[in-house]
Each structure stands twice: as C-alpha cells, then as structure tokens.
Motif scaffolding. Sequence first.
Motif, PDB file in Angstrom:
ATOM      1  N   LYS A 160      -3.715 -37.993  -4.527  1.00  0.00           N
ATOM      2  CA  LYS A 160      -4.784 -38.209  -5.638  1.00  0.00           C
ATOM      3  C   LYS A 160      -5.914 -37.598  -5.704  1.00  0.00           C
ATOM      4  CE  LYS A 160      -5.241 -41.909  -9.163  1.00  0.00           C
ATOM      5  NZ  LYS A 160      -5.459 -43.341  -9.421  1.00  0.00           N
ATOM      6  N   ALA A 161      -6.700 -37.500  -4.580  1.00  0.00           N
ATOM      7  CA  ALA A 161      -7.996 -36.935  -4.418  1.00  0.00           C
ATOM      8  C   ALA A 161      -7.817 -35.480  -4.446  1.00  0.00           C
ATOM      9  CB  ALA A 161      -8.438 -37.388  -3.020  1.00  0.00           C
ATOM     10  N   ALA A 162      -6.605 -34.806  -4.013  1.00  0.00           N
ATOM     11  CA  ALA A 162      -6.546 -33.532  -4.128  1.00  0.00           C
ATOM     12  C   ALA A 162      -6.206 -32.873  -5.483  1.00  0.00           C
ATOM     13  CB  ALA A 162      -5.597 -32.772  -3.281  1.00  0.00           C
ATOM     14  N   VAL A 209      -9.028 -23.929  -2.390  1.00  0.00           N
ATOM     15  CA  VAL A 209      -7.524 -23.543  -2.014  1.00  0.00           C
ATOM     16  C   VAL A 209      -7.273 -24.291  -0.692  1.00  0.00           C
ATOM     17  CG1 VAL A 209      -6.110 -21.632  -1.299  1.00  0.00           C
ATOM     18  CG2 VAL A 209      -7.718 -21.347  -3.324  1.00  0.00           C
ATOM     19  N   ALA A 210      -8.045 -24.295   0.219  1.00  0.00           N
ATOM     20  CA  ALA A 210      -7.849 -24.741   1.612  1.00  0.00           C
ATOM     21  C   ALA A 210      -7.468 -26.230   1.552  1.00  0.00           C
ATOM     22  CB  ALA A 210      -9.030 -24.568   2.507  1.00  0.00           C
ATOM     23  N   SER A 211      -8.274 -26.890   0.731  1.00  0.00           N
ATOM     24  CA  SER A 211      -8.182 -28.445   0.242  1.00  0.00           C
ATOM     25  C   SER A 211      -6.891 -28.892  -0.356  1.00  0.00           C
ATOM     26  CB  SER A 211      -9.465 -29.163  -0.171  1.00  0.00           C
ATOM     27  OG  SER A 211      -9.326 -28.833  -1.736  1.00  0.00           O
ATOM     28  N   ILE A 212      -6.542 -28.121  -1.173  1.00  0.00           N
ATOM     29  CA  ILE A 212      -5.171 -28.235  -1.883  1.00  0.00           C
ATOM     30  C   ILE A 212      -4.169 -28.202  -0.786  1.00  0.00           C
ATOM     31  CG2 ILE A 212      -3.555 -27.406  -3.654  1.00  0.00           C
ATOM     32  CD1 ILE A 212      -6.070 -26.970  -5.086  1.00  0.00           C
ATOM     33  N   PHE A 213      -4.093 -27.031   0.059  1.00  0.00           N
ATOM     34  CA  PHE A 213      -3.026 -26.550   0.912  1.00  0.00           C
ATOM     35  C   PHE A 213      -3.031 -27.788   2.136  1.00  0.00           C
ATOM     36  CE2 PHE A 213      -3.037 -22.024  -0.291  1.00  0.00           C
ATOM     37  CZ  PHE A 213      -1.632 -22.170  -0.890  1.00  0.00           C
ATOM     38  N   LYS A 214      -4.294 -28.331   2.332  1.00  0.00           N
ATOM     39  CA  LYS A 214      -4.433 -29.316   3.297  1.00  0.00           C
ATOM     40  C   LYS A 214      -3.822 -30.529   2.942  1.00  0.00           C
ATOM     41  CE  LYS A 214      -7.733 -31.604   6.384  1.00  0.00           C
ATOM     42  NZ  LYS A 214      -9.300 -31.655   6.718  1.00  0.00           N
ATOM     43  N   ALA A 215      -3.947 -30.974   1.916  1.00  0.00           N
ATOM     44  CA  ALA A 215      -3.179 -32.073   1.172  1.00  0.00           C
ATOM     45  C   ALA A 215      -1.709 -31.963   1.332  1.00  0.00           C
ATOM     46  CB  ALA A 215      -3.813 -32.501  -0.267  1.00  0.00           C
ATOM     47  N   LEU A 216      -1.262 -30.640   0.813  1.00  0.00           N
ATOM     48  CA  LEU A 216       0.074 -30.430   0.999  1.00  0.00           C
ATOM     49  C   LEU A 216       0.864 -30.361   2.495  1.00  0.00           C
ATOM     50  CD1 LEU A 216       0.367 -27.923  -1.788  1.00  0.00           C
ATOM     51  CD2 LEU A 216       1.284 -30.150  -1.944  1.00  0.00           C
ATOM     52  N   GLY A 217      -0.075 -30.421   3.608  1.00  0.00           N
ATOM     53  CA  GLY A 217       0.277 -30.086   4.902  1.00  0.00           C
ATOM     54  C   GLY A 217       0.775 -31.195   5.671  1.00  0.00           C
ATOM     55  N   HIS A 218       1.254 -31.869   5.294  1.00  0.00           N
ATOM     56  CA  HIS A 218       1.889 -33.292   5.741  1.00  0.00           C
ATOM     57  C   HIS A 218       3.303 -33.557   5.226  1.00  0.00           C
ATOM     58  CE1 HIS A 218       2.609 -37.242   7.582  1.00  0.00           C
ATOM     59  NE2 HIS A 218       1.883 -36.846   8.559  1.00  0.00           N
ATOM     60  N   PRO A 219       4.392 -33.794   5.910  1.00  0.00           N
ATOM     61  CA  PRO A 219       5.661 -33.941   5.632  1.00  0.00           C
ATOM     62  C   PRO A 219       5.800 -35.186   4.627  1.00  0.00           C
ATOM     63  CG  PRO A 219       5.563 -34.418   7.824  1.00  0.00           C
ATOM     64  CD  PRO A 219       4.383 -33.600   7.495  1.00  0.00           C
ATOM     65  N   GLY A 274      -4.267 -24.910   5.336  1.00  0.00           N
ATOM     66  CA  GLY A 274      -5.057 -25.946   5.078  1.00  0.00           C
ATOM     67  C   GLY A 274      -6.274 -26.143   5.864  1.00  0.00           C
ATOM     68  N   HIS A 275      -6.937 -24.817   6.109  1.00  0.00           N
ATOM     69  CA  HIS A 275      -8.261 -24.747   6.714  1.00  0.00           C
ATOM     70  C   HIS A 275      -9.016 -23.559   5.991  1.00  0.00           C
ATOM     71  CE1 HIS A 275     -11.342 -24.175   9.635  1.00  0.00           C
ATOM     72  NE2 HIS A 275     -11.066 -25.521  10.038  1.00  0.00           N
ATOM     73  N   PRO A 276     -10.253 -23.626   5.647  1.00  0.00           N
ATOM     74  CA  PRO A 276     -10.966 -22.799   4.933  1.00  0.00           C
ATOM     75  C   PRO A 276     -10.905 -21.339   5.893  1.00  0.00           C
ATOM     76  CG  PRO A 276     -12.436 -24.524   5.425  1.00  0.00           C
ATOM     77  CD  PRO A 276     -10.906 -24.951   5.640  1.00  0.00           C
ATOM     78  N   ALA A 277     -11.135 -21.590   7.086  1.00  0.00           N
ATOM     79  CA  ALA A 277     -11.352 -20.216   7.834  1.00  0.00           C
ATOM     80  C   ALA A 277     -10.011 -19.501   7.998  1.00  0.00           C
ATOM     81  CB  ALA A 277     -11.331 -20.779   9.380  1.00  0.00           C
ATOM     82  N   ARG A 278      -8.874 -20.129   7.939  1.00  0.00           N
ATOM     83  CA  ARG A 278      -7.496 -19.465   7.785  1.00  0.00           C
ATOM     84  C   ARG A 278      -7.311 -18.729   6.417  1.00  0.00           C
ATOM     85  NH1 ARG A 278      -6.369 -24.071  11.408  1.00  0.00           N
ATOM     86  NH2 ARG A 278      -5.401 -25.060  10.012  1.00  0.00           N
ATOM     87  N   TYR A 321     -18.290 -20.826   3.559  1.00  0.00           N
ATOM     88  CA  TYR A 321     -17.102 -20.515   2.588  1.00  0.00           C
ATOM     89  C   TYR A 321     -17.455 -20.389   1.336  1.00  0.00           C
ATOM     90  CZ  TYR A 321     -14.752 -21.178   7.552  1.00  0.00           C
ATOM     91  OH  TYR A 321     -14.496 -21.022   8.686  1.00  0.00           O
ATOM     92  N   THR A 322     -16.599 -19.676   0.440  1.00  0.00           N
ATOM     93  CA  THR A 322     -16.874 -19.894  -0.863  1.00  0.00           C
ATOM     94  C   THR A 322     -16.327 -20.894  -1.371  1.00  0.00           C
ATOM     95  OG1 THR A 322     -14.701 -18.648  -1.407  1.00  0.00           O
ATOM     96  CG2 THR A 322     -16.676 -17.312  -0.894  1.00  0.00           C
ATOM     97  N   ASP A 323     -16.655 -21.396  -2.608  1.00  0.00           N
ATOM     98  CA  ASP A 323     -15.977 -22.731  -3.375  1.00  0.00           C
ATOM     99  C   ASP A 323     -14.739 -22.519  -3.594  1.00  0.00           C
ATOM    100  OD1 ASP A 323     -18.562 -23.908  -3.143  1.00  0.00           O
ATOM    101  OD2 ASP A 323     -19.065 -23.650  -5.343  1.00  0.00           O
ATOM    102  N   GLN A 324     -14.139 -21.320  -3.812  1.00  0.00           N
ATOM    103  CA  GLN A 324     -13.066 -20.736  -4.235  1.00  0.00           C
ATOM    104  C   GLN A 324     -11.960 -21.226  -2.901  1.00  0.00           C
ATOM    105  OE1 GLN A 324     -11.454 -20.072  -6.827  1.00  0.00           O
ATOM    106  NE2 GLN A 324      -9.622 -18.951  -6.269  1.00  0.00           N
ATOM    107  N   THR A 325     -12.470 -20.719  -1.676  1.00  0.00           N
ATOM    108  CA  THR A 325     -11.981 -20.797  -0.463  1.00  0.00           C
ATOM    109  C   THR A 325     -11.768 -22.018   0.068  1.00  0.00           C
ATOM    110  OG1 THR A 325     -12.451 -18.620   0.300  1.00  0.00           O
ATOM    111  CG2 THR A 325     -11.986 -20.115   2.047  1.00  0.00           C
ATOM    112  N   LEU A 326     -12.867 -22.925  -0.170  1.00  0.00           N
ATOM    113  CA  LEU A 326     -12.611 -24.508   0.114  1.00  0.00           C
ATOM    114  C   LEU A 326     -11.700 -25.178  -0.614  1.00  0.00           C
ATOM    115  CD1 LEU A 326     -16.562 -25.004   0.762  1.00  0.00           C
ATOM    116  CD2 LEU A 326     -14.783 -24.810   2.450  1.00  0.00           C
TER     117      LEU A 326
END
Lengths: 108, 108
Positions: free
Chosen positions: B65-67, B16-26, A24-28, B9-14
């Motif tokens: 929802k934001a993600a 993907v990261a933001s989706i994973f970030k939203a998934l990164g909490h139990p 969940g971080h663009p750098a990673r 970072y590229t838009d694509q990278t950002l």
Amino acid sequence: MGITKTDTYTDQTLAVASIFKALGHPARIAILEFLAKQTSCICGEIVAELPLSQASISRHLVELKAAGLIQGTISGTSVCYCINETHFPLINTFIQQLQTPTNQSCCS
Amino acid sequence: MGITKTDTYTDQTLAVASIFKALGHPARIAILEFLAKQTSCICGEIVAELPLSQASISRHLVELKAAGLIQGTISGTSVCYCINETHFPLINTFIQQLQTPTNQSCCS
DNA sequence: TAACTATATCGCAATATTACGATGAATAAT
DNA sequence: ATTATTCATCGTAATATTGCGATATAGTTA
C-alpha cells in the motif's frame, strides 16, 4: 527474521520476485539507466558516474548479473557490461496479469 | 551498512527503485497474483492462501500500500484490498527505456 | 620481471528486512 | 454488555543488505 520462506512459493513467483528484488535499489536502477544510454559500457565509467565506491559498484553489478539483467564480457583489463533483455518479457507479462478486468469490480 | 545513499539519486530513480523494491519479495508477488485472480479481495482470504502468519501478511500489505501498488478500503470488520494500477506505466516506461537499440552494439 | 590498471572479493560495521507471537483497536453478533 | 471476528501494531529475534577500505586477481605495459 530477515529470512524468506522460499519453499512454498511457485518457481514462477520466486523468479519474478528475484528479478524485481534486483531492481529494487536506486544504485542498480541508476546503473541500468547509465548502461542504456551508453554505447560503450565499462565498469570504470559507472564508478565515475555514481556516488559509490568501486567495491560497492562491483557488488551491485554482481547482483544484476546474477539476476540476469546484465551481461559482462571481458575486454582486456576492463569488463564490458551491458543490458540483458532476456527477462523483460517476464516482467511485462507479470504486470499485464495484474491488469485483468476483474480488478475493476471492487475498491471503486 | 544496509543504508542507501538516497541523496544523490534523482527522484525518478528513487521512485522506480522503491516500486521494484516493494515487488521484490515472493510473498508480495503472491499477494498481487492472488488479488488479480479474485473478484472479491478480503485480507483474511490472503492469510488462508499464503504460508505466513496474519501479522506478516498485514505487514506485506502495508508495504504494498505504501508503494501505491494496492488500495485498501474498510468494509465492516474486514478490509477490501485490490490492485492499484497507477504506477504500472512507470514500470513499463522504465523497461522500455532499457530497450533502446544502442544496447545491441556491444556484448554480442 | 616489475610496475600499472581495472575489476573482484574479503571482512567488517551499520542498518534494513522478515517473521511471529502477543496485544490492541474497532466493528459485528449474540 | 460480552464475546467473537478481523485486521493493525508492537516487540523481539534472526537473517539480509549495503557500503567501504583493504586486498587479491588478472591482464597490460614498460
């Protein structure tokens, strides 16, 4: 509080969340994308590629390694990092589980 | 700094990261797992299921929802939440990109 | 041994995230 | 109209994350 109640979730849920958190971080994400398109993979090259300091890159690499998403093997003075696919099935399985047909029944 | 250099970072990278970030909490993983196994999907039931306050659940739902990972439709006094599969292909594509055969060449 | 190179770690400062109680807003029920 | 129900938002406090310079560590080279 910035603290997460880890006691009450299943191990499976915690495991999946921690993998996604590492992603969940663009750098990673950028590091993984870079590793994926390289045949060689030395940390120094990542530092040259990304807009972060060597210290920051190193910290991100530690996180990716802790999450089991990359492997690092010492190679002289440098370290060779590459992608570890071990947990990919876990991610795929999780996404597939969310795609059960029962979801189609509401919010249409 | 807790701040992320999003400019470089590229838009694509950002994305993907933001989706994973939203998934990164139990809690959010648990919410999605709960939604996946339900035919109905009312917010109040999620509060009963998870070890968090209604306010905290609501915030996690906003993040999901934001993600773009869930949809919510108002249904009387309650809100019907369910899974939005729109971004799943993005996740699958990213994981697949990391599985190129070139990775096998080092760290063996 | 002494310098050089490459990566890791420390310490700090700034920002982000998480959680909850309290409160607000909107609909439903009496 | 009043009350109850349901979910969202605000405000606050605590903890986590991010980033970088400085420094440490470890292998290499001269």
